[in-house]
Write an enzyme that holds these catalytic residues in place. Sequence first.
Site, PDB file in Angstrom:
ATOM      1  N   ASN A 177       0.768  -1.450  -0.058  1.00 37.55           N
ATOM      2  CA  ASN A 177      -0.150  -0.205   0.175  1.00 37.55           C
ATOM      3  C   ASN A 177       0.885   1.212  -0.005  1.00 37.55           C
ATOM      4  O   ASN A 177       0.866   2.263   0.643  1.00 37.55           O
ATOM      5  CB  ASN A 177      -1.036   0.072   1.202  1.00 37.55           C
ATOM      6  CG  ASN A 177      -2.293   0.814   1.049  1.00 37.55           C
ATOM      7  OD1 ASN A 177      -2.415   1.412   0.100  1.00 37.55           O
ATOM      8  ND2 ASN A 177      -3.006   0.861   1.901  1.00 37.55           N
ATOM      9  N   HIS A 227      -8.425   3.593   8.446  1.00 42.80           N
ATOM     10  CA  HIS A 227      -8.974   2.356   8.070  1.00 42.80           C
ATOM     11  C   HIS A 227     -10.373   1.858   8.349  1.00 42.80           C
ATOM     12  O   HIS A 227     -10.995   1.426   7.561  1.00 42.80           O
ATOM     13  CB  HIS A 227      -8.069   1.235   8.397  1.00 42.80           C
ATOM     14  CG  HIS A 227      -6.895   0.936   7.534  1.00 42.80           C
ATOM     15  ND1 HIS A 227      -5.659   1.602   7.721  1.00 42.80           N
ATOM     16  CD2 HIS A 227      -6.745  -0.004   6.463  1.00 42.80           C
ATOM     17  CE1 HIS A 227      -4.797   1.249   6.838  1.00 42.80           C
ATOM     18  NE2 HIS A 227      -5.422   0.140   6.103  1.00 42.80           N
TER      19      HIS A 227
END
Length: 495
Positions: free
Chosen positions: A318, A349
Site C-alpha cells: 500500500n 482504515h
Amino acid sequence: QVNFVVCQLFALLAAIWFRTYLHSSKTSPFIRHVVATLLGLYLALFCFGWYALHFVIQSGISYYIMIIIGVENMHKYCFVFALGYLTVCQITRVYIFDYGQYSADFSGPMMIITQKITSLAFEIHDGMFRKNEDLTPSQRCLAVRRMPSLLEYLSYNCNFMGILAGPLCSYKDYITFIEGRSYQLQQSEANGKEDTKYEQTDPSPNIAVAQKLLICGLSLLFHMTITKTLPVEYNIDDNFRATASWPVRFFYLYVSLMAARPKYYFAWTLADAINNAAGFGFRGYDKNGVTRWDLISNLRIQQIEFSTSFKMFLDNWNIQTALWLKRVCYERATFSPTIQTFILSAIWHGVYPGYYLTFLTGVLMTLAARAIRNNIRHYFVESPAVKLCYDVVTWMATQLAISYTVVPFVLLSVKPSLTFYSSCYFCLHIASILVLLVLPLKRTQKGSKKHESVQPAWSKKLEEESLLQKNSYSTTNNSFSQKQEITCRYQALKQ
C-alpha cells in the site's frame, strides 16, 4: 464484489477510449476534466447507488472550507472534516447497517477521496502560505502554487480511473497528465536535454497494462481457489488449537495470511492498470531505455513476499497510503511520529476494533524490529554465508511477525482477536517489549558506517530494482522519491 469488478473492467475499457479519442493532443483539458469526472460519478452511482452522493458532499464541503477559511489554516479544517466525515460514514455503515459485511461498502472510495482532500490541502498550504525555505525538499516539490478550480478539484477526487480503488496520486501529477505534459517532463529528463522530437514521442502503455492484467488474473485465480481453503478464522478453531503443534500452528498462520493477500494484489494492480491504460502513470525510462509505468503503483509483490524486515514489508505494501501518512502526519508530527502515524492509519482504515489492535501491535513490532536491526545486523554482514543465514532467519521472522500482527485486521472483532493472541500467550507482544527494554533504538557505536549500505543477500537484486523504481516514502524514512525530484526540477520549466 461483482459490481466492483464489472465497474473496474468498464473503467479499463473507458481508459483505453479516453487515451485514444480524448488524448491531450486532440482535446482540451476542460473536456478531459469533465469526461473523467462524469464517468467517475457514473461508476460510483452504478456501484453504490445513492451512497455515491457522499463522495460529492465530502468533496464539495471540503472545497468550500478551502475557499472560506484561507490558506493559513484550511489544511487543519479540511483534515478534521474529511477524516471526521469518513469516520461518521464508517460508524453508520458498520454499527447501524451491516457489521462485518462489505455490502454497499461506499467507505472504500471515501478513504481514497479523504487522502486526496487532505494531501491537497497540505500541498496548497505549503505552496501558498509557507515560505519556500521552511519546506522540506519533498514538500517543496509537491507544493501547489494556485487554488484549483471546482472542476479540477472534482476531477482529481472523483475521476473514473481512481474513484473505486485509487490509488492516491499527487495533484500535480494528475493535472500534468490531464494537460498532456507528463511525457515531455519525464522524457526530457531521461534524455538529459530538451529534445522536441523526443518529447513528442507518446510511449504506449500496452505492454505494462498486459503484464498487470496477467498478475490480476493469477491473483484472482489464487483467491478463488486457494484462499477459501485456508481461512484465517481456522487459526482460532478450538480443535485446531488443541491438537496442532506449535510449528504447525505457526506454519498455518503464515500460509493463511499469505493466502489472504491476493485479493489486494488483484484490486490494486487492476487499479494501476486502468490508470496506465488511460496514459497516466508513466515515469520515464530505465537505464536500458525501457518504459516505466510505476508512478502511482501501490505495491511490489516480490519485495512483499521476500521482505527481510518489517520496514521493507511496509515500504512495499500500500505504497501510496504510506506516502500519504508520511506527508500529512509523520514528517509534520511534533512528538512520537511513529505512534501518531499508526494511530492515524487505524482511524483512516475504519472503526472495527481489530484495526486498532493490529496497528497498536504494529507500533511495538516496528520499534522492536528497528532496535534489533540497528543493534544486531552489523554482526552478520562480514561473511556471505553467515549473512545468507541471517537473511533467511530475518525473512522467516518478518513473515511470522507480519502474520501475527494482521490477524485482528482480518478477524475485525475484539473477542476472536484476543482469542488468537491469548492462544499464542501474547508471545510476540512480550518479546517486542523485552527487546525495547533491553536494546536501544539508536544504532550502537559498533554498528559502524562501514555496514550501513550493505544489502540483504537474497533480496539485493530486488532492492536494486526497487531503486530504479519509485522510491516510496515510508512512515519511518525521511528520503524523498526520485519521481518527485524529476517533478521538482521541471516545475520551473512549466512555470
